[in-house]
Design an enzyme around this catalytic site. Structure first.
Site, PDB file in Angstrom:
ATOM      1  CG  PHE A  58      46.783  47.034  53.608  1.00  0.00           C
ATOM      2  CD1 PHE A  58      45.999  47.740  54.494  1.00  0.00           C
ATOM      3  CD2 PHE A  58      46.206  45.987  52.902  1.00  0.00           C
ATOM      4  CE1 PHE A  58      44.670  47.415  54.682  1.00  0.00           C
ATOM      5  CE2 PHE A  58      44.875  45.654  53.075  1.00  0.00           C
ATOM      6  CZ  PHE A  58      44.101  46.371  53.958  1.00  0.00           C
ATOM      7  CD  GLN A  69      45.265  39.122  45.912  1.00  0.00           C
ATOM      8  OE1 GLN A  69      44.409  39.959  46.158  1.00  0.00           O
ATOM      9  NE2 GLN A  69      46.535  39.410  45.799  1.00  0.00           N
ATOM     10  CG  HIS A  81      42.356  38.209  51.224  1.00  0.00           C
ATOM     11  ND1 HIS A  81      42.565  37.925  52.553  1.00  0.00           N
ATOM     12  CD2 HIS A  81      42.484  39.549  51.106  1.00  0.00           C
ATOM     13  CE1 HIS A  81      42.806  39.060  53.205  1.00  0.00           C
ATOM     14  NE2 HIS A  81      42.775  40.060  52.345  1.00  0.00           N
ATOM     15  CG  LEU A  94      38.467  39.920  52.855  1.00  0.00           C
ATOM     16  CD1 LEU A  94      39.220  38.815  52.139  1.00  0.00           C
ATOM     17  CD2 LEU A  94      38.678  41.231  52.131  1.00  0.00           C
ATOM     18  CD  GLU A 136      46.981  42.435  53.096  1.00  0.00           C
ATOM     19  OE1 GLU A 136      46.557  41.671  52.225  1.00  0.00           O
ATOM     20  OE2 GLU A 136      47.833  43.303  52.883  1.00  0.00           O
ATOM     21  NE  ARG A 176      45.465  41.072  50.061  1.00  0.00           N
ATOM     22  CZ  ARG A 176      44.521  41.911  49.711  1.00  0.00           C
ATOM     23  NH1 ARG A 176      43.945  41.807  48.531  1.00  0.00           N
ATOM     24  NH2 ARG A 176      44.143  42.855  50.537  1.00  0.00           N
ATOM     25  CG  HIS A 201      40.253  38.957  47.535  1.00  0.00           C
ATOM     26  ND1 HIS A 201      39.096  39.379  48.150  1.00  0.00           N
ATOM     27  CD2 HIS A 201      41.098  40.011  47.570  1.00  0.00           C
ATOM     28  CE1 HIS A 201      39.242  40.649  48.539  1.00  0.00           C
ATOM     29  NE2 HIS A 201      40.448  41.062  48.178  1.00  0.00           N
ATOM     30  NE  ARG A 244      43.591  43.603  44.221  1.00  0.00           N
ATOM     31  CZ  ARG A 244      43.169  43.886  45.449  1.00  0.00           C
ATOM     32  NH1 ARG A 244      43.694  44.874  46.150  1.00  0.00           N
ATOM     33  NH2 ARG A 244      42.213  43.164  46.004  1.00  0.00           N
TER      34      ARG A 244
HETATM   35  C1  LIG Z   1      35.256  41.764  50.311  1.00  0.00           C
HETATM   36  C2  LIG Z   1      36.225  42.566  49.506  1.00  0.00           C
HETATM   37  C3  LIG Z   1      37.054  43.488  50.122  1.00  0.00           C
HETATM   38  C4  LIG Z   1      37.958  44.243  49.367  1.00  0.00           C
HETATM   39  N1  LIG Z   1      38.758  45.159  50.008  1.00  0.00           N
HETATM   40  C5  LIG Z   1      39.595  45.927  49.265  1.00  0.00           C
HETATM   41  C6  LIG Z   1      40.374  46.948  49.874  1.00  0.00           C
HETATM   42  O1  LIG Z   1      40.294  47.196  51.072  1.00  0.00           O
HETATM   43  N2  LIG Z   1      41.211  47.676  49.097  1.00  0.00           N
HETATM   44  C7  LIG Z   1      41.316  47.453  47.759  1.00  0.00           C
HETATM   45  O2  LIG Z   1      42.086  48.153  47.109  1.00  0.00           O
HETATM   46  N3  LIG Z   1      40.567  46.503  47.150  1.00  0.00           N
HETATM   47  C8  LIG Z   1      39.702  45.747  47.874  1.00  0.00           C
HETATM   48  N4  LIG Z   1      38.947  44.792  47.244  1.00  0.00           N
HETATM   49  C9  LIG Z   1      38.952  44.703  45.782  1.00  0.00           C
HETATM   50  C10 LIG Z   1      38.112  45.815  45.189  1.00  0.00           C
HETATM   51  O3  LIG Z   1      37.091  46.170  46.083  1.00  0.00           O
HETATM   52  C11 LIG Z   1      37.469  45.413  43.874  1.00  0.00           C
HETATM   53  O4  LIG Z   1      38.434  44.903  43.019  1.00  0.00           O
HETATM   54  C12 LIG Z   1      36.828  46.625  43.225  1.00  0.00           C
HETATM   55  O5  LIG Z   1      35.938  47.253  44.116  1.00  0.00           O
HETATM   56  C13 LIG Z   1      36.121  46.317  41.926  1.00  0.00           C
HETATM   57  O6  LIG Z   1      35.509  47.517  41.494  1.00  0.00           O
HETATM   58  P1  LIG Z   1      34.921  47.669  40.047  1.00  0.00           P
HETATM   59  O7  LIG Z   1      34.445  49.079  39.923  1.00  0.00           O
HETATM   60  O8  LIG Z   1      35.886  47.171  39.060  1.00  0.00           O
HETATM   61  O9  LIG Z   1      33.674  46.661  40.025  1.00  0.00           O
HETATM   62  P2  LIG Z   1      32.495  46.398  41.065  1.00  0.00           P
HETATM   63  O10 LIG Z   1      32.511  47.298  42.223  1.00  0.00           O
HETATM   64  O11 LIG Z   1      32.466  44.928  41.290  1.00  0.00           O
HETATM   65  O12 LIG Z   1      31.213  46.810  40.213  1.00  0.00           O
HETATM   66  C14 LIG Z   1      30.809  46.092  39.063  1.00  0.00           C
HETATM   67  C15 LIG Z   1      29.618  46.785  38.478  1.00  0.00           C
HETATM   68  O13 LIG Z   1      29.322  46.206  37.227  1.00  0.00           O
HETATM   69  C16 LIG Z   1      27.955  45.935  37.127  1.00  0.00           C
HETATM   70  N5  LIG Z   1      27.780  44.815  36.203  1.00  0.00           N
HETATM   71  C17 LIG Z   1      28.480  43.659  36.149  1.00  0.00           C
HETATM   72  N6  LIG Z   1      28.032  42.900  35.134  1.00  0.00           N
HETATM   73  C18 LIG Z   1      27.043  43.588  34.534  1.00  0.00           C
HETATM   74  C19 LIG Z   1      26.189  43.329  33.431  1.00  0.00           C
HETATM   75  N7  LIG Z   1      26.223  42.207  32.715  1.00  0.00           N
HETATM   76  N8  LIG Z   1      25.256  44.266  33.123  1.00  0.00           N
HETATM   77  C20 LIG Z   1      25.168  45.430  33.820  1.00  0.00           C
HETATM   78  N9  LIG Z   1      25.947  45.712  34.864  1.00  0.00           N
HETATM   79  C21 LIG Z   1      26.883  44.801  35.206  1.00  0.00           C
HETATM   80  C22 LIG Z   1      27.517  45.652  38.543  1.00  0.00           C
HETATM   81  O14 LIG Z   1      26.125  45.840  38.695  1.00  0.00           O
HETATM   82  C23 LIG Z   1      28.346  46.684  39.308  1.00  0.00           C
HETATM   83  O15 LIG Z   1      27.705  47.918  39.329  1.00  0.00           O
HETATM   84  C24 LIG Z   1      38.032  44.042  47.982  1.00  0.00           C
HETATM   85  C25 LIG Z   1      37.208  43.130  47.355  1.00  0.00           C
HETATM   86  C26 LIG Z   1      36.321  42.372  48.117  1.00  0.00           C
HETATM   87  C27 LIG Z   1      35.470  41.355  47.391  1.00  0.00           C
END
Ligand SMILES: Cc1cc2nc3c(=O)[nH]c(=O)nc-3n(C[C@H](O)[C@H](O)[C@H](O)COP(=O)(O)OP(=O)(O)OC[C@H]3O[C@@H](n4cnc5c(N)ncnc54)[C@H](O)[C@@H]3O)c2cc1C
Length: 578
Positions: free
Chosen positions: A114, A234, A236, A246, A249, A280, A346, A388
């Site tokens: 990666f 960031q 992507h 997306l 990568e 990135r 991203h 990142r």
């Molecule tokens: C398409 C894509 C591919 C990616 N691929 C990778 C990868 O391969 N490797 C990597 O390391 N990272 C990757 N990332 C980044 C990574 O996936 C995210 O940064 C990470 O999953 C975020 O996780 P989180 O638990 O912080 O929040 P999230 O998974 O976004 O969850 C947020 C939670 O908060 C809740 N929430 C938000 N606001 C409220 C509110 N007001 N009231 C109640 N609930 C709320 C939502 O319902 C949800 O349950 C990717 C991101 C994307 C978009």
């Protein structure tokens, strides 16, 4: 309605659920505005980094080095050490909880390359990303959700949190709107964890899900908590042209290449060692440079991602989902055709400032706000600094989600519930009532699309003073317009128009902090690239931005905080060559 728990976790993505899994003996509420497995973590594709060394020699210190350098040295180095060291154990914890990783011939977790992950302090690419095809996040989320259900975590699905409750300097709960009924609920807890994810929806072209509206950051910001390094956003390199969805990568990790309109493999020219697997921020800038030089496809604003040479078998085995995206969204067949791509919004490197135990810290002296925790993309610990590395977010979720859960377990053992502040639902009720009663004639959809266009035009891969000033004027105007939003739907049940209007308010707060931070930072570092200040300036700018909401409308106060470095020459800030 009133609910009392030991712990209130907002967010059911990877960070929220990893924390919940550490609290088997506490009463835990997990609130989420979408169904848990629809959290954006489920969209993560490529993998999760950990120096397991299953495919070739690797060490956590090499991982730490790449993280610090990849972040253009705006990284708090002790936090990066924890990320790299604890990644290994955290990945094994996921494995033991049942995550179906891809395997090596001899049955160990398989690993792939990666961007920015190298062996021996930058010598060449290393296989560090543990993965489950190109649906790693999906597998993580399903595994964690099953574990949470087994552990009898109390889920409150489709609850939109509106406010954070603080009494006497201690955080003691949240107020939420139940989307199904339109009712207001109070959740009283000894500790509150925000794990609400990012705000990619502030841009027109984004990889982020519809729910990524910056809720947690904005709610904290409105309560006087600063947002850190928001200018570090960031882009992507490989989003599907125009749509933003997306293409991981992992495609380049498996050997895919980026080509310009002339069919030239241009990354060889810019980054001779890492080529397509440079970090990135660099690859996105190279693409924009090619487009500016007229080398986009047909002179337009896109280039190609080419995986044809990998062959149908490898594509089906390693990249099944993303190649389907190209088929479904563009009607392009990646086995025989190159796929049109452009940089897509991203990931937020910035967010709510925390310490290494995920405690929220509210000033430049890093004073914790008792009872309040943040982890995952909403938080800024800061391990990603100004940029990142791919696969380092999923590690961040599991390492710091886990540390949050463990710290909360000891905090709730030592502390009782603090009483709620008086009239604790007033703010939230007024927020909702105002939207129901407004007759201003404005629409949330119009404001949102103007915001997204402005951010894409002026707060993108390349920035300058003129563009950022323009963006600020636009945001100020949109914030005024927001006051006049009028709902067409006055119903209480599942009023998605109301939800969208509230979320737009969150998005405006995050955008405001982003633009102010970017305008003030007169240097180029990581993802923050200023055409008018093209050099990194460690003398004046090796520091974190803290943006506080001002007391007057449109007012933002900026403060700065030192970056924590460790005393080891290998991690000393130097020019970022690859
Ligand atoms: C398409 C894509 C591919 C990616 N691929 C990778 C990868 O391969 N490797 C990597 O390391 N990272 C990757 N990332 C980044 C990574 O996936 C995210 O940064 C990470 O999953 C975020 O996780 P989180 O638990 O912080 O929040 P999230 O998974 O976004 O969850 C947020 C939670 O908060 C809740 N929430 C938000 N606001 C409220 C509110 N007001 N009231 C109640 N609930 C709320 C939502 O319902 C949800 O349950 C990717 C991101 C994307 C978009």
């Amino acid at each position: 309605m009133y609910h009392k728990f030991d712990v209130v976790i907002v967010g059911a993505g990877g960070a929220g659920l990893m924390a919940a899994m550490q609290l088997p003996n506490a009463s835990v509420a997990v609130l989420t505005k979408v169904y848990p497995t629809r959290s954006h973590t489920g969209a993560a594709q490529g993998g999760v980094a950990a120096a397991l060394g299953n495919q070739e020699e690797d060490h956590w210190k090499w991982h730490m080095y790449d993280t610090v350098k990849g972040g253009d040295y705006l990284v708090d180095q002790p936090a990066a050490e924890i990320l790299a060291r604890e990644a290994i154990d955290a990945v094994y914890e996921l494995e033991h909880r049942g995550l179906p990783f891809n395997r090596t011939e001899d049955g160990r977790i398989d690993q792939r390359r990666f961007g920015g992950h190298t062996r021996n302090f930058g010598e060449g690419p290393v296989r560090r990303a543990c993965y489950a095809a190109d649906r790693t996040g999906h597998m993580i989320l399903q595994t964690m959700y099953q574990n949470a259900v087994k552990n009898q975590v109390n889920f409150f699905n489709e609850f939109l949190v509106l406010d954070l409750l603080i009494n006497d300097g201690v955080v003691c709960g949240v107020v939420a709107l139940q989307i199904r009924t339109g009712e207001i609920h109070t959740f009283h807890g000894k500790a509150v964890l925000f794990a609400t994810g990012g705000y990619g929806r502030a841009w027109r072209v984004t990889s982020n899900a519809f729910a990524c509206m910056g809720d947690g950051m904005a709610i904290a910001y409105r309560r006087g908590i600063p947002l850190q390094d928001m200018e570090m956003y960031q882009f992507h390199p490989t989003g599907i042209y125009k749509v933003g969805v997306l293409l991981s990568e992992a495609a380049r990790g498996e050997g895919g290449k980026i080509l310009n309109g002339k069919g030239e493999y241009f990354m060889e020219r810019y980054m001779p060692t890492l080529k397509d697997l440079a970090p990135r921020d660099i690859v996105s800038r190279c693409i924009v440079q090619e487009i500016n030089d007229g080398n986009g496809v047909d002179g337009k604003d896109y280039v190609y991602l080419d995986v044809r040479h990998l062959g149908a078998k490898k594509i089906a085995e390693k990249l099944p989902d993303i190649t389907d995206f190209a088929r479904n969204y563009l009607g392009v067949e990646p086995i025989t055709e190159p796929v049109p791509i452009q940089p897509t919004a991203h990931y937020a490197m910035g967010g709510i400032p925390t310490d290494i135990d995920a405690r929220v810290v509210i000033d430049s002296q890093r004073t914790p706000l008792p009872g309040f925790y943040a982890a995952g993309e909403v938080a800024c610990v800061s391990v990603h600094g100004a940029n990142r590395l791919g696969t380092n977010s999923l590690v961040d979720l599991i390492v710091f989600g886990r540390r949050a859960g463990k710290h909360i377990a000891s905090f709730i053992a030592e502390n009782d519930h603090v009483t709620l502040p008086p009239q604790h639902e007033d703010y939230s009720r007024q927020l909702v009532d105002k939207l129901y009663s407004s007759t201003g004639g404005e629409s949330a959809a119009r404001i949102r699309s103007e915001l997204q266009n402005e951010m894409n035009d002026n707060v993108f891969v390349e920035r300058n003073e003129r563009g950022l000033s323009h963006a600020l004027d636009t945001i100020d105007g949109l914030r005024d317009a927001y006051q006049g939003i009028q709902l067409q739907d006055k119903g209480k049940n599942f009023n998605t128009e109301l939800v969208e209007a509230i979320e737009l308010g969150f998005l405006l707060e995050c955008s405001e902090a982003t633009i102010h931070g970017a305008k003030a930072r007169k240097e180029s570092r990581g993802a923050h690239y200023r055409l008018d200040y093209q050099k990194r300036d460690d003398v004046n700018w090796l520091k974190h931005t803290l943006a506080y909401k001002g007391t007057k409308a449109h007012d933002v106060r900026l403060e700065y905080k030192d970056v924590i470095l460790i005393d080891d020459p290998i991690f000393k800030p130097k020019e970022r060559k690859y």
